[in-house]
Design an enzyme around this catalytic site. Structure first.
Site, PDB file in Angstrom:
ATOM      1  N   SER A   1       0.883  -1.133   0.071  1.00 54.91           N
ATOM      2  CA  SER A   1       0.009   0.139  -0.058  1.00 54.91           C
ATOM      3  C   SER A   1       1.016   1.383  -0.070  1.00 54.91           C
ATOM      4  O   SER A   1       1.999   1.414   0.675  1.00 54.91           O
ATOM      5  CB  SER A   1      -0.863   0.274   1.214  1.00 54.91           C
ATOM      6  OG  SER A   1      -1.234   1.295   1.498  1.00 54.91           O
TER       7      SER A   1
ATOM      8  N   TYR B   1      -2.020  -1.234  10.207  1.00 56.10           N
ATOM      9  CA  TYR B   1      -2.205  -1.379   8.588  1.00 56.10           C
ATOM     10  C   TYR B   1      -1.021  -1.055   8.141  1.00 56.10           C
ATOM     11  O   TYR B   1      -0.559  -1.797   7.120  1.00 56.10           O
ATOM     12  CB  TYR B   1      -3.495  -0.782   8.031  1.00 56.10           C
ATOM     13  CG  TYR B   1      -3.748  -1.077   6.589  1.00 56.10           C
ATOM     14  CD1 TYR B   1      -4.395  -1.996   6.237  1.00 56.10           C
ATOM     15  CD2 TYR B   1      -3.194  -0.320   5.731  1.00 56.10           C
ATOM     16  CE1 TYR B   1      -4.714  -2.322   4.860  1.00 56.10           C
ATOM     17  CE2 TYR B   1      -3.297  -0.353   4.500  1.00 56.10           C
ATOM     18  CZ  TYR B   1      -3.978  -1.420   3.930  1.00 56.10           C
ATOM     19  OH  TYR B   1      -4.202  -1.635   2.636  1.00 56.10           O
TER      20      TYR B   1
END
Length: 295
Positions: free
Chosen positions: A141, A154
């Protein structure tokens, strides 16, 4: 396309979002696919859409080793082996920060987003060695490289995925196994709604809203689509990418090129904000200064 003809791929998180687009793109490119997910109704519909000769759906919680292993067993039994693994499954994870850290949520997030990538890749190695090599693609990401895009747990896990990909590429090169990471930006999928605790249906509806509104956030002028990521994954999985391993590929519409004022003239930037001056006022001041110099 045909670039993946004769290859068998395993894709996790395949019943929706980026993974679903991956199944579409990989099948179009000639691959057979084992699709792993927890959403059984959607997964079975996916298999029915393409036919079991091209796609096999397997219920898979990637935090459970035996369920991950079943993907490889199915690929071997149904299609004769494994050439490609796309570790894609994920969700937003625990939303808590450092000060109020939810330790149980932290552990689950690590298991889901990071440990599963380790285990999946470990399981892939013997199957790919039988084929003389293979390609592992891992979904990371932009939150791996920039703050402010996702919760801290995350983001740290996605940084781990990116770095793991580089280290694994080095270690597995002797087996002709390539490993690369894709770092998606603002992609219109249900992950945003799911992270807010919305139902699957509500999260899917929110994804449509994200697609409509998200273009304002990036230089590309549109929200990323799941297929944008799937196309890169298919390329990295193909023989055309045989010289590419250990890479981290930003697919983000330019979100990480710099702060908004670097690409949006209507944004004044931090200096003007600190001075309380609008871009229009700054332009008027510049014009006044030029006029005084000419007079």
């Amino acid at each position: 396309m045909g670039e993946l003809s004769g290859k068998t791929a395993i894709i996790t998180g395949a019943a929706s979002g980026i993974g679903y687009a991956g199944v579409e793109v990989f099948v179009e490119a000639g691959a057979t696919v084992v699709a792993g997910d927890l959403q059984d109704e959607k997964g079975k519909a996916l298999e029915a859409r393409f036919g079991s000769d091209k796609v096999r759906y397997v219920h898979c919680d990637v935090t459970k080793r035996d369920e991950l292993a079943s993907l490889f067993e199915t690929a071997e039994e149904a299609f004769g082996g494994v050439d490609i693994l796309w570790n894609n499954a994920g969700m937003g994870g625990t939303p808590t920060g450092v000060e109020d850290l939810d330790e149980e949520g932290f552990s689950h997030t690590v298991d889901l987003l990071l440990k599963s990538v380790f285990v999946g890749t470990k399981l892939a190695v013997p199957y790919m060695k039988k084929r003389g090599g293979g390609s592992v693609v891992n979904t990371s990401s932009i939150s791996a490289v920039c703050a402010g895009y996702a919760p801290i747990t995350y983001s740290v896990c996605k940084k781990g995925v990116a770095h793991f990909s580089k280290l694994a590429a080095a270690e597995l090169s002797k087996h002709h196994i390539r490993v690369n990471a894709i770092l998606p930006g603002f992609i219109a999928t249900s992950i945003f709604g799911a992270s807010l605790g919305l139902s699957r249906e509500q999260a899917d509806q929110m994804a449509a809203l994200v697609e409509q509104q998200g273009g304002k956030m990036q230089p590309a002028g549109r929200t990323g689509k799941a297929r944008d990521i799937a196309d890169m994954a298919a390329y990295l999985a193909s023989d055309r990418a045989s010289f590419i391993t250990g890479g981290e590929f930003l697919i983000d519409g330019g979100m990480t090129v710099g702060p908004r004022h670097s690409w949006d003239e209507s944004d004044g930037g931090p200096l003007l904000d600190a001075l309380g001056i609008s871009p229009e006022q700054a332009e008027e001041m510049r014009e006044a200064m030029m006029a005084s110099q000419e007079s």
